[in-house]
Design a protein around this motif. Structure first.
Motif, PDB file in Angstrom:
ATOM      1  N   LYS A   1       0.939  -1.179   0.009  1.00 23.24           N
ATOM      2  CA  LYS A   1      -0.165   0.138  -0.196  1.00 23.24           C
ATOM      3  C   LYS A   1       0.887   1.268   0.069  1.00 23.24           C
ATOM      4  O   LYS A   1       1.876   1.009   0.452  1.00 23.24           O
ATOM      5  N   VAL A   2       0.397   2.300  -0.684  1.00 25.08           N
ATOM      6  CA  VAL A   2       1.024   3.766  -0.369  1.00 25.08           C
ATOM      7  C   VAL A   2      -0.079   4.579   0.437  1.00 25.08           C
ATOM      8  O   VAL A   2      -1.267   4.718   0.132  1.00 25.08           O
ATOM      9  N   LEU A   3       0.646   4.905   1.435  1.00 27.92           N
ATOM     10  CA  LEU A   3      -0.069   5.589   2.431  1.00 27.92           C
ATOM     11  C   LEU A   3       0.087   7.307   2.432  1.00 27.92           C
ATOM     12  O   LEU A   3       1.329   7.583   2.250  1.00 27.92           O
ATOM     13  N   LYS A   4      -0.868   8.048   2.396  1.00 33.73           N
ATOM     14  CA  LYS A   4      -0.537   9.564   2.270  1.00 33.73           C
ATOM     15  C   LYS A   4      -1.645  10.405   3.092  1.00 33.73           C
ATOM     16  O   LYS A   4      -2.683   9.710   3.631  1.00 33.73           O
TER      17      LYS A   4
ATOM     18  N   ASN B   1      -2.209   4.227 -11.842  1.00 32.83           N
ATOM     19  CA  ASN B   1      -2.475   2.728 -11.693  1.00 32.83           C
ATOM     20  C   ASN B   1      -1.961   2.200 -10.124  1.00 32.83           C
ATOM     21  O   ASN B   1      -1.869   1.153  -9.939  1.00 32.83           O
ATOM     22  N   ILE B   2      -1.650   3.333  -9.415  1.00 30.86           N
ATOM     23  CA  ILE B   2      -1.435   3.069  -8.012  1.00 30.86           C
ATOM     24  C   ILE B   2      -2.541   3.603  -7.104  1.00 30.86           C
ATOM     25  O   ILE B   2      -2.967   4.552  -7.242  1.00 30.86           O
ATOM     26  N   ASP B   3      -2.990   2.528  -6.229  1.00 27.85           N
ATOM     27  CA  ASP B   3      -4.101   3.010  -5.231  1.00 27.85           C
ATOM     28  C   ASP B   3      -3.171   3.739  -3.861  1.00 27.85           C
ATOM     29  O   ASP B   3      -2.129   3.309  -3.384  1.00 27.85           O
ATOM     30  N   TYR B   4      -4.002   4.565  -3.584  1.00 25.30           N
ATOM     31  CA  TYR B   4      -3.455   5.272  -2.221  1.00 25.30           C
ATOM     32  C   TYR B   4      -4.387   5.348  -1.171  1.00 25.30           C
ATOM     33  O   TYR B   4      -5.733   5.393  -1.531  1.00 25.30           O
ATOM     34  N   THR B   5      -3.986   4.965  -0.094  1.00 23.72           N
ATOM     35  CA  THR B   5      -4.752   5.070   1.204  1.00 23.72           C
ATOM     36  C   THR B   5      -4.608   6.277   1.657  1.00 23.72           C
ATOM     37  O   THR B   5      -3.370   6.663   2.452  1.00 23.72           O
ATOM     38  N   TYR B   6      -5.561   7.038   2.302  1.00 25.36           N
ATOM     39  CA  TYR B   6      -5.533   8.229   3.074  1.00 25.36           C
ATOM     40  C   TYR B   6      -5.351   7.859   4.556  1.00 25.36           C
ATOM     41  O   TYR B   6      -6.039   7.174   5.071  1.00 25.36           O
ATOM     42  N   LEU B   7      -4.299   8.602   5.130  1.00 25.00           N
ATOM     43  CA  LEU B   7      -4.213   8.465   6.659  1.00 25.00           C
ATOM     44  C   LEU B   7      -5.098   9.474   7.470  1.00 25.00           C
ATOM     45  O   LEU B   7      -5.231  10.436   6.726  1.00 25.00           O
TER      46      LEU B   7
END
Length: 136
Positions: A98-101, A116-122
């Motif tokens: 995961k990429v978190l931001k 094409n990359i999913d981001y998950t919000y913190l």
């Protein structure tokens, strides 16, 4: 007199700094990125900028030497020199993580450097745990 810091530094038993190899007046010797944790899965804090294969090689070398993989990528803020390397990491290292931001202040087109990359919000108060470290 300015001192030169190594491209890779073991800052503590749980934190390794890898310079982004993108020197400039704003980044000095390069953006600081950090491998965090002590186990087989680590958190990468920031990714440097896109188009710097020397950084990707250093990151791959550290992952290989330590026999570790990326658990998550955390982006501290959305400047290109902290998030741009996501594209290269997913292409060359293929972490499958995961990429978190932090959530964007406003929805802008450049809030996603790669479609094409999913981001998950913190959210405020979120805890990220990996062996040997917890980030909040």
């Amino acid at each position: 007199m300015s001192s030169v810091i190594p491209r890779v530094s073991q800052l503590s038993h749980r934190v390794i700094r890898i310079l982004g190899c993108n020197p400039s007046p704003m980044t000095l010797q390069g953006t600081n990125t950090y491998l965090i944790g002590t186990g087989k899965k680590r958190i990468l804090l920031d990714t440097g900028d896109t188009g710097f294969p020397e950084y990707i090689n250093l990151l791959q070398q550290e992952l290989s030497e330590k026999s570790v993989a990326l658990q998550e990528i955390v982006v501290s803020h959305w400047h290109h020199d902290h998030v741009g390397g996501i594209v290269d990491i997913f292409r060359d290292i293929k972490p499958g993580c995961k990429v978190l931001k932090l959530p964007p202040a406003s929805e802008k087109k450049d809030d996603k450097p790669a479609e094409n990359i999913d981001y998950t919000y913190l959210k405020d108060g979120d805890k990220l745990k990996t062996e040997g470290a917890t980030l909040r």
